[in-house]
Design an enzyme around this catalytic site. Structure first.
Site, PDB file in Angstrom:
ATOM      1  CG  ASP A  42       2.209   5.396  10.668  1.00  0.00           C
ATOM      2  OD1 ASP A  42       3.157   5.431   9.671  1.00  0.00           O
ATOM      3  OD2 ASP A  42       1.134   4.796  10.722  1.00  0.00           O
ATOM      4  CE  LYS A  51       3.105   1.705   5.219  1.00  0.00           C
ATOM      5  NZ  LYS A  51       1.859   2.267   5.704  1.00  0.00           N
ATOM      6  CD  GLN A  97      -1.760   1.343   5.055  1.00  0.00           C
ATOM      7  OE1 GLN A  97      -0.408   0.833   5.483  1.00  0.00           O
ATOM      8  NE2 GLN A  97      -1.835   2.936   4.655  1.00  0.00           N
TER       9      GLN A  97
END
Ligand code: NAP
Length: 280
Positions: free
Chosen positions: A119, A52, A96
């Site tokens: 997300d 990322k 995460q």
């Protein structure tokens, strides 16, 4: 013999479009920044977080990285999220997953400002998707829509069967296919006679989490097959939820693993970060 849907090529295209938009924003004095938080040092999570950060650098976005120790308390994590929610120079916040067992995942997801929820996991983002309002969409299913559209595969009126009903893949996937005017069936572990259902699919999207579970016998002749699964076999080779060698003989289009759905997830994360500017 099926035609391959090239996720590597399409994801690069999307990242290059993001790069272009980032440059345009920079010319207007607007910088985009993604904050990535990892708790603990799970090796798979570290690989995802690094990828990322690399993607941010590729598209020209800033990234902030928080690598917190395993014993970080839920309160400490919530207070960092609160700080990032308030920072004007942070556009996207990503925690995460999975987080360590002593931290409640739902509480963490709910704490992220929906305007920075790149997300797309916050209940407000999911609700917006459900009722057709603007908001962030979970990256993997959003990437699958791009794979289909950019491969000129018509979705309208097609029967799409999604196997799997997880919050991050199956459910948003089904909602997105509905938004694209497909007729959608969702199958799961309690579904009876799965094969009879999947054999009706014009577009079959497989997110089961079981290596090579779906072979040619589950697939209608000429169907489009999208494989979301990622597994490493005994020889350390990657494979999906679909038995590729058998499925490719009956499908018209198919995504390989690796190089299909996988690269799309990060590309769509970059797109969500760029889109955050207009949502904010
Ligand atoms: P998950 O949370 O484990 O969900 C799996 C789903 O499959 C569940 O809804 C389950 O049904 C259903 N299922 C399990 N066995 C089944 C069976 N025999 N027949 C029919 N349905 C069955 O997994 P996920 O997070 O959605 O991920 C799915 C796969 O995609 C995994 O391999 C994961 O690694 C991969 N993945 C890839 C990406 C990417 O970027 N490419 C991103 C996310 C996930 P129940 O609900 O009834 O239990």
């Amino acid at each position: 013999m099926a035609e391959l849907i090239d996720g590597k090529r399409i994801s690069t295209m999307i990242k290059d479009e993001c790069k272009q938009k980032v440059e345009e924003y920079k010319a207007q004095g607007i910088e985009i920044c993604l904050a990535v938080i990892q708790v603990g040092n799970d090796p798979a999570s570290s690989v995802y977080v690094n990828n990322k950060k690399k993607a941010c650098a590729y598209v020209g976005m800033n990234s902030l990285s928080y690598e917190l120790p395993e014993e970080t308390t839920q309160e400490e994590l919530l207070s960092l999220i609160q700080e990032l929610n308030e920072r004007k120079d942070v556009n996207g916040i990503l925690v995460q997953l999975p987080v360590p067992a002593h931290i409640d995942e739902k509480t963490i997801i709910n704490a992220i400002d929906p305007k920075k929820d790149v997300d797309g996991f916050h209940p407000q983002s999911v609700g917006s998707l459900c009722i057709g309002q603007p908001g962030f969409v979970s990256c993997t299913p959003a990437g699958i829509i791009q794979l289909l559209k950019r491969s000129d595969i018509d979705i309208t009126g097609k029967h799409c069967v999604v196997i799997g009903r997880s919050n991050i893949v199956g459910k948003p996937m089904a909602l997105l296919m509905l938004r694209e005017n497909a007729t959608v069936t969702i199958a799961h572990s309690k579904t009876k006679d799965l094969k009879a259902i999947t054999r009706q699919a014009d577009i079959l999207i497989v997110a089961i989490g079981k290596p090579k579970f779906i072979d040619a016998s589950y697939i209608k002749d000429g169907a489009v097959v999208i494989d979301v699964g990622i597994h490493r076999n005994a020889d350390n080779k990657l494979c999906g939820d679909v038995d590729f060698d058998s499925a490719k003989e009956v499908a018209s289009y198919i995504t390989p693993v690796p190089g299909g759905v996988g690269p799309m997830t990060i590309a769509m994360l970059m797109k969500n970060c760029v889109d955050s500017i207009s949502l904010q």
